[in-house]
Design an enzyme around this catalytic site. Structure first.
Site, PDB file in Angstrom:
ATOM      1  CB  CYS A 273      23.893  88.553  22.516  1.00 15.07           C
ATOM      2  SG  CYS A 273      22.456  89.682  21.926  1.00 15.07           S
ATOM      3  CE  LYS A 274      18.450  82.585  19.032  1.00 16.96           C
ATOM      4  NZ  LYS A 274      18.145  83.071  17.586  1.00 16.96           N
TER       5      LYS A 274
END
Length: 96
Positions: free
Chosen positions: A57-58
């Site tokens: 993800c981030k």
């Protein structure tokens, strides 16, 4: 569940990016498949369960959630990518 750094992700693996569409469209790890966390349970069948599943993800929070779901609800052994796309980018790894 296994956690790995971005440097431990082999080339050519199944890498599932669970960020939302606006984030993914800016940039993402080269070759990543996009399945947003908000659609994850509905689209989990798109994941090839016969291959290792690396989740990104981030920064690592949402990928941990998705990995926990895969492990607890589906009995799979996902691999969470620590540091996420931010760490991937900072490491100079291939981006699209």
């Amino acid at each position: 569940m296994k956690n790995v750094s971005v440097h431990e992700v082999p080339a050519g693996v199944q890498l599932v990016d669970v960020r939302e569409a606006d984030e993914f469209s800016v940039d993402h790890a080269a070759g990543a498949t996009h399945i947003p966390l908000s659609e994850f349970t509905a689209r989990v069948s798109e994941i090839d369960i016969d291959r290792d599943i690396y989740v990104i993800c981030k920064s690592g929070g949402r990928s941990l959630q998705a990995s926990e779901y895969l492990e607890l609800a589906k009995g799979l052994a996902p691999i969470n990518v620590l540091g996420g796309t931010d760490a991937w980018r900072e490491a100079g790894l291939p981006m699209e």
